[in-house]
Every structure is written in C-alpha cells, then in structure tokens.
Design a protein around this motif. Structure first.
Motif, PDB file in Angstrom:
ATOM      1  N   LEU A 154       4.835   3.083  -7.006  1.00  0.00           N
ATOM      2  CA  LEU A 154       5.356   4.437  -6.926  1.00  0.00           C
ATOM      3  C   LEU A 154       6.870   4.493  -7.119  1.00  0.00           C
ATOM      4  O   LEU A 154       7.441   5.584  -7.222  1.00  0.00           O
ATOM      5  CB  LEU A 154       4.977   5.054  -5.580  1.00  0.00           C
ATOM      6  N   LEU A 182      -3.161   8.695  -3.671  1.00  0.00           N
ATOM      7  CA  LEU A 182      -1.743   8.395  -3.609  1.00  0.00           C
ATOM      8  C   LEU A 182      -1.515   7.322  -2.543  1.00  0.00           C
ATOM      9  O   LEU A 182      -0.680   7.444  -1.658  1.00  0.00           O
ATOM     10  CB  LEU A 182      -0.939   9.665  -3.305  1.00  0.00           C
ATOM     11  N   ASP A 183      -2.333   6.296  -2.603  1.00  0.00           N
ATOM     12  CA  ASP A 183      -2.238   5.177  -1.679  1.00  0.00           C
ATOM     13  C   ASP A 183      -1.491   4.031  -2.335  1.00  0.00           C
ATOM     14  O   ASP A 183      -1.240   4.045  -3.541  1.00  0.00           O
ATOM     15  CB  ASP A 183      -3.640   4.705  -1.284  1.00  0.00           C
ATOM     16  N   GLN A 184      -1.170   3.022  -1.537  1.00  0.00           N
ATOM     17  CA  GLN A 184      -0.547   1.815  -2.073  1.00  0.00           C
ATOM     18  C   GLN A 184      -1.500   0.630  -1.943  1.00  0.00           C
ATOM     19  O   GLN A 184      -1.074  -0.515  -1.796  1.00  0.00           O
ATOM     20  CB  GLN A 184       0.775   1.552  -1.353  1.00  0.00           C
ATOM     21  N   ARG A 226       7.840   1.204   2.622  1.00  0.00           N
ATOM     22  CA  ARG A 226       6.605   1.662   1.979  1.00  0.00           C
ATOM     23  C   ARG A 226       6.325   3.117   2.341  1.00  0.00           C
ATOM     24  O   ARG A 226       5.919   3.920   1.495  1.00  0.00           O
ATOM     25  CB  ARG A 226       5.434   0.762   2.379  1.00  0.00           C
ATOM     26  N   TYR A 227       6.509   3.465   3.614  1.00  0.00           N
ATOM     27  CA  TYR A 227       6.293   4.853   4.025  1.00  0.00           C
ATOM     28  C   TYR A 227       7.263   5.788   3.311  1.00  0.00           C
ATOM     29  O   TYR A 227       6.887   6.867   2.842  1.00  0.00           O
ATOM     30  CB  TYR A 227       6.457   4.985   5.542  1.00  0.00           C
ATOM     31  N   SER A 230       6.198   6.385  -0.351  1.00  0.00           N
ATOM     32  CA  SER A 230       5.129   7.373  -0.515  1.00  0.00           C
ATOM     33  C   SER A 230       5.671   8.785  -0.378  1.00  0.00           C
ATOM     34  O   SER A 230       5.364   9.671  -1.180  1.00  0.00           O
ATOM     35  CB  SER A 230       4.022   7.133   0.520  1.00  0.00           C
ATOM     36  N   GLY A 265       0.044   2.952   3.174  1.00  0.00           N
ATOM     37  CA  GLY A 265       1.403   3.458   3.082  1.00  0.00           C
ATOM     38  C   GLY A 265       1.533   4.908   3.512  1.00  0.00           C
ATOM     39  O   GLY A 265       2.378   5.642   2.980  1.00  0.00           O
ATOM     40  N   GLN A 266       0.704   5.331   4.489  1.00  0.00           N
ATOM     41  CA  GLN A 266       0.756   6.720   4.936  1.00  0.00           C
ATOM     42  C   GLN A 266       0.618   6.801   6.453  1.00  0.00           C
ATOM     43  O   GLN A 266      -0.137   6.044   7.064  1.00  0.00           O
ATOM     44  CB  GLN A 266      -0.376   7.535   4.289  1.00  0.00           C
ATOM     45  N   HIS A 271       3.447  12.014   6.142  1.00  0.00           N
ATOM     46  CA  HIS A 271       2.885  12.225   4.811  1.00  0.00           C
ATOM     47  C   HIS A 271       1.913  13.391   4.738  1.00  0.00           C
ATOM     48  O   HIS A 271       1.474  13.753   3.645  1.00  0.00           O
ATOM     49  CB  HIS A 271       2.213  10.940   4.338  1.00  0.00           C
TER      50      HIS A 271
END
Length: 724
Positions: A154, A182-184, A226-227, A230, A265-266, A271
């Motif tokens: 992202l 929309l995840d990692q 990471r957070y 996102s 990542g949420q 998020h």
C-alpha cells in the motif's frame, strides 16, 4: 413453506410503514435504505486464463438490476473490478474477455436509473492476479527482498492505480464505491520490506525496520507503521473520490474484528472511521452464528452514532459456492443484523457464466419484503446493560500469532450474555472513556491482559462514580508489550495483591453454600467444576474473598515435561480465592481469579461457567430495567423509544438442523441450516408496569400483567412491542 410465506405476508401488512420511517430523499442513500444486493461473478477468484471466454459471458448489468428490483433491493453493489478483471471498459486493467464488447457497469447504471436505485461499484484492492504479475514494482516484499506472492504494497505507488480506476468508474455516474480486501495479508510474513516501506519507516522512526516479528520495541514500531499505512491509503483514496464528486460515497470492508488479528493491518477505531460508513461481513461458516450479532455491535462501537453496513451471503458454505440457503436461514441472519442496527447487503455470486439463480432471488425477495415491512420495529436506541470490553493491544501483544488466546474470553463473554439474555454491547480500548462507559451499568474486562494507564484511570473513574466492573483471568497482569509484571495494573480496583499467574488452564472453582445470592444460582455448592482458561492467585487486601480456586493435579510425566496439559486434569489443591468482591467509591468490582468467559468459548464449555459469569452480572445489577427469559437458542435485542414510551424486544431463534462430521477435517462440524421455524415461550420482566403489549407476528400470542409480558412465539423472529 406455504404457511411461512403466508405469515410473511401478514407480517408485512402489519408492520408496513414505508421508507419515510428512516427519512426522506434528502438523506444520503445509506441513511435511508435498509437492504440491498451485491452481485458479482465467481470463477476468477484464484486467477483466470484470458482464453476462458465462457467465464462471465452472461454477466449482464440489466439482468442484475431487474432481478434486484424484483427482490425488493433498495440499492445495488455491482462488481466493477475484482482481483483479476474489470467488468467495464477500463483503460487501466484488463477487462473480462467473456464480456466481449459489453460493459456491465454501463448496463447497470442505465437500468438502475429507470428504477431510482443507487449503484455502488465494487472494487478490490488486494488479490493480485495478472495485474500484480505485470507490475512487480507494486508487490510487497519480504525482509529478504523476495516478492510476497499475491500482495500489493500500500506504500508502493499502487494507490495511483486505485485512483485511476475510481476516476474511470465515477465517469459512469455511480453513487459510490465499496472497496474490499484492503488488508495486508492474512498470514505470515507480517509486513513489507520493499524500498518504499524501508524509506518511509526510516524517515518516521530514524531506525531500520526489524527483520521480522521480533516482539520488542522495534516490532511495536512496525505494527504502528502498518496501521498507519492502511489508514493513509484509505484516507488518500477517500479524498480522491470526494475531490471529484463529494456526493459519491466510499466504504471500506473492515477485516480487523475477531477472528482476525494484527496481520491484516487494521484496528476497529483507527480504520473503521475513514469512510462514509463502516462495512463488515458475517458468514456462519467463518464467524459462527454468534458472530452475526457480535460483528454488528463491534462495528457500532467502532463508529458511534454512524450507520454501519453488514454483508451476508446467499450460499450455505462460502461466498463462491453455488448453493442457496433456506428461507428461514436467510430470515434469521437478516433479522439479527437489522435488530442490532445494521443495514444489510446480500451477496450473490453468479454462476460461472454470469447467470443468475431465480430461486435465490425469490427467497431473498421474501426476506427483503419482510424486512422493509418491519421498519417500524427498528425504532429506538439499544438497551445495553453490559459492555464487553475489547482490547486491541491485548489482541496484538498477548494474542500475537495465536489470536484465539485474546479472543476466546471476549467471545465467551458475548456467548454467555446472549444465551442468558442479558442486553450487551461492545466497548473498545481505542475510544472508551469514563463517559462512554457510563451508559453501561456493568463493564466486563474479558482477559484484557494489557491495559494502559489511561484505560485504568477511565475504569477507576467509571467505578468510583457508581459503575460496576467484572475482571476476569489475566486482565491487567501483563506489561505494555506482553511482558510479565509483578503487580496488577488493576490492584487498587481489585482490592487484592497478585501472588502469581497459574501456568495451566485446566483450573477449577468451588463456591461455598453461603455465596452471595445470586452468584451461586444454578451451581452446586461445594462442587469443584472446570473453568478452563487463564487464572491467577490473589491475596485479598481490602476485597472480600468468595469461594476457592483450585489448580489442577499433575502427573509425574507432566511434571517431567514428558506429557502435555492440553487435556484437563481433575482439581488439585486450593491456591486462592475464586472471586473477589470490592467496593470502590460508589461502585463495585467483582474479580474472577479464573476465566469463566474464556471457559465458555473453550473446548469444555460447561454450563456452570456461563452461569458463573451471568450470575456475577446479576449480583452487580440486581434490578435491570428489562429482563428476558427465553430458550438459550434465542437471541434477544432490546430497544427503547422514550418519545413514544415503547420498548421493543426482538426475539430471534437460531435452530439449525443437526449435522454430522465432514469427510475431511474431522472432528470439525459444518454448521447446520435453519429450515424450520420454532415455537417457544418468552417472559419479559419490567421495572415499570406495561400499559399495552403486542407482537408483530399475528400467529404469536402475548399477555401482560403488572410485572411484565409473556409471549408464545411462533416463528424464527418476532418483536414484542411494549408501551409503558
């Protein structure tokens, strides 16, 4: 089936109020509409050969809209871009070859305009497919520099692709976007080490990225990075859409609720609030039948006061199968979500060639017509006597790569509240304050092992001002990164000193005959019963001890480390009190040395564990405004409309058919389907005498007296409407 359809028709006639119940057309579509459809093809989710021109050849936007209109859908979410293809004339990504010269998005918008239906474009972020293969510069990379298959980074510049795609779709005159995946990633490796990520991380933290999940200060930074990644991506895409068309809506499918952990990542608040409304999904096959209502309340807590959407599916097993659930199964899930305040989107995956199943749309239509006819029963604000506290920090740093360690107590507390008919809600560590907790008479900390100083202060203020608190398991016993600490961060609230944490989970509780009523109700006094979960030994200082906590016996082989402790052993010696009761200011704290909540979601979920937790709530709140008694297979949702002085009690019965073990993955069991509507009795006790009472379903029967209402319910879902 015929009888049930007659009942549906009668219910529609009784409850029909029209769309004006939720407001006029001046409101955005997501604030005034209740049920809609998401339709997309299936067959390319694992990739597709460009020569496969049979795939989605019959996927036609006009047909989709017409079917949705017949089913009573109030909006349509149409697949415009998945992980492999676009289903319109895109200049950015490859178009599905089976469509030939047709454009599904144009067909959909044109037909929907005839019926006044909003059109939302479905757009995928992850699930790479051919586009990722041809753009390796957008790929996530491991610490070794190798591409992580199937994942876009992202931070890589891939955002510009999404901007170009959304700009193309906006030109069609759509009403908004549903952005999915929309995840990692949903597993290891947990991060990206591409050049863009390395540079951004070093610029932010002035150190190099850790080489992996080191679970130290460096990894703490990595999780925060990471957070932030996102959220930055979501906000940038949202701004791009709004800059071009402010009225177009954007929602992102949220993947951070149980059973998902840090890997995606949420986090719920960070998020969940970056779009016009939060969207999540259910699915008994993946989240359990209890996950339906739990997910809805999770989303409500993440974005207080805002609408939230929940997607369900017509298939019996998973999104891409070509099966159709029985009508009562659909009605049960739809009623559950609506009662919990969601607006609902039914997902239909077409056949391989894009064809639509007419039986599925007939069943969906029956459920949708009932839902829209019952809008009036959705009025009022929820009555929630208990807040189940969710700690994202505990999820990340106690659960780590075994998130069930953190989730189990949370889910077990929820299960106990549902089965005991105690009105509940969710409180989240990210946005909980003493003021927000004050609306809940009782707060449960379900093994919330890691608590910040600010959280402890909020809990202290909540109790001192008259709130009630239940503490279970290892709540407050671990440091900020999951490390051991000698003292509980809740010591002053608990009124006891931590002696030690027990190593095993097969711990037992024994209550005395003189346990405070109703703590021991339904539990044999003097009997040692298993409470499987984390436990700690406390030495009371100012708290009153009740009962006994017993550690398990251990065999010689277990003591030698030659045998595991996964199977519970019998009760051994007494190591401390089972329960601590402590008055603090105007409030009260009840601490379980063990984990009845985790026990009720464990592999040994005995009834006594559930009773113990429910009895604790009733001890702390002996006179609730509304108390519901009904079978354990019934979920109750209680709302109050003070303006009309009306309490509504939704009673939703989940009675699936029996199942057996599958051919593989034994001893797991595939969930059964709800085919038959049950008949059951319910009693609603009230603190205020009722003036009138009725039920929505004409085949149910209701009576009332000075203390409450009795109902004989004859369906999957009914609403008891009480005027006071």
């Amino acid at each position: 089936m015929t009888t049930r359809f007659l009942r549906l028709t009668a219910l529609i006639g009784l409850l029909a109020t029209g769309a004006t119940a939720l407001g006029g057309d001046e409101l955005p579509w997501y604030r005034r509409l209740l049920v809609g459809m998401e339709v997309g093809p299936t067959g390319a989710q694992f990739g597709s050969d460009p020569s496969d021109v049979g795939y989605a050849a019959r996927f036609n936007g006009r047909d989709v809209v017409r079917r949705c209109v017949e089913a009573g859908a109030e909006y349509v979410v149409i697949w415009a871009r998945d992980g492999e293809y676009a289903y319109y004339d895109s200049k950015v990504v490859a178009k599905c070859p089976g469509l030939g010269g047709r454009d599904v998005l144009r067909e959909t918008v044109g037909e929907a305009a005839k019926h006044g239906l909003p059109v939302i474009a479905y757009c995928v972020v992850q699930q790479g497919g051919a586009y990722l293969a041809s753009h390796p510069e957008f790929a996530m990379r491991g610490a070794d520099g190798a591409i992580i298959p199937g994942r876009f980074c992202l931070n890589s510049g891939y955002l510009e692709t999404l901007k170009a795609l959304t700009s193309e779709m906006l030109a069609y005159g759509i009403d908004g976007f549903h952005v999915d995946m929309l995840d990692q990633g949903f597993g290891a490796p947990y991060g990206c080490w591409c050049d863009a990520c390395r540079k951004l991380f070093e610029a932010e933290y002035h150190v190099a990225q850790p080489a992996g999940a080191t679970w130290d200060e460096s990894w703490d930074r990595m999780l925060a990075f990471r957070y932030d990644t996102s959220r930055r991506f979501m906000r940038a895409l949202y701004r791009h859409v709004k800059d071009q068309r402010p009225a177009a809506t954007v929602d992102f499918n949220y993947h951070g609720n149980p059973p998902f952990s840090f890997e995606v990542g949420q986090r719920p608040v960070q998020h969940g609030g970056n779009s016009d409304f939060l969207t999540g999904e259910t699915g008994v096959w993946g989240f359990s039948s209890l996950g339906v209502g739990l997910n809805a309340e999770f989303y409500r807590a993440a974005t207080p006061g805002q609408p939230f959407q929940v997607a369900i599916q017509r298939g019996v097993r998973m999104y891409h199968d070509q099966t159709t659930r029985p009508l009562n199964d659909i009605r049960w899930e739809l009623a559950t979500l609506l009662a919990h305040g969601a607006f609902v989107t039914m997902v239909d995956k077409t056949g391989y060639d894009g064809g639509l199943d007419p039986v599925a749309y007939r069943r969906i239509g029956a459920a949708f017509r009932e839902a829209k006819g019952g809008r009036a029963s959705l009025a009022g604000a929820p009555i929630q006597d208990v807040a189940i506290y969710f700690s994202s920090r505990t999820r990340d740093w106690y659960g780590r790569e075994q998130p069930a360690r953190a989730f189990r107590a949370f889910q077990g507390a929820h299960r106990a509240m549902v089965m005991e008919h105690i009105p509940w809600g969710v409180a989240l560590d990210e946005n909980a304050t003493a003021e927000s907790l004050a609306k809940f008479p009782v707060v449960i900390l379900p093994n919330a092992a890691i608590l910040s100083k600010d959280e402890v202060v909020s809990l202290q203020r909540h109790v001192e001002s008259g709130g009630r608190l239940i503490v279970t398991g290892w709540s407050g016993l671990l440091g900020w990164r999951g490390e051991s600490q000698e003292r509980s961060s809740l010591e002053d609230l608990i009124g006891a000193r931590l002696v030690r944490r027990l190593d095993g989970e097969d711990n037992h509780v024994r209550l005395p005959a003189d346990a405070p009523s109703p703590l021991g109700e339904g539990i044999e006094a003097g009997w040692s019963f298993l409470v499987e979960g984390p436990a700690a030994v406390y030495e009371p200082t100012t708290a009153t001890p009740i009962g006994e906590l017993l550690s398990p016996h251990r065999t010689v082989r277990q003591k030698q480390g030659k045998e595991g402790t996964g199977w519970p052993m019998s009760a051994g010696e007494v190591v401390g009190p089972a329960v601590l009761l402590h008055d603090v200011g105007k409030g009260r704290v009840l601490t379980f040395a063990g984990s009845p909540d985790a026990a009720f979601a464990s592999e040994h979920p005995i009834v006594e564990a559930r009773k113990l937790l429910a009895n604790a709530v009733r001890l702390l709140q002996p006179s609730p405004r509304v108390r519901v008694q009904a079978p354990t297979y019934v979920e109750s949702v209680v709302t109050d409309d003070p303006g009309s002085r009306t309490i509504r009690v939704h009673l939703i019965a989940a009675v699936p058919s029996p199942t057996t073990t599958p051919g593989s993955n034994r001893p797991y069991v595939i969930p059964g389907l709800i085919e038959d509507a049950p008949t059951f009795r319910a009693r609603i006790s009230l603190a205020t005498p009722p003036l009138k009472a009725r039920v929505a379903n004409p085949t149910s029967v209701v009576t009332f007296d000075a203390t409450g209402v009795s109902a004989l319910v004859d369906d999957v879902h009914d609403v008891v409407i009480i005027e006071y």
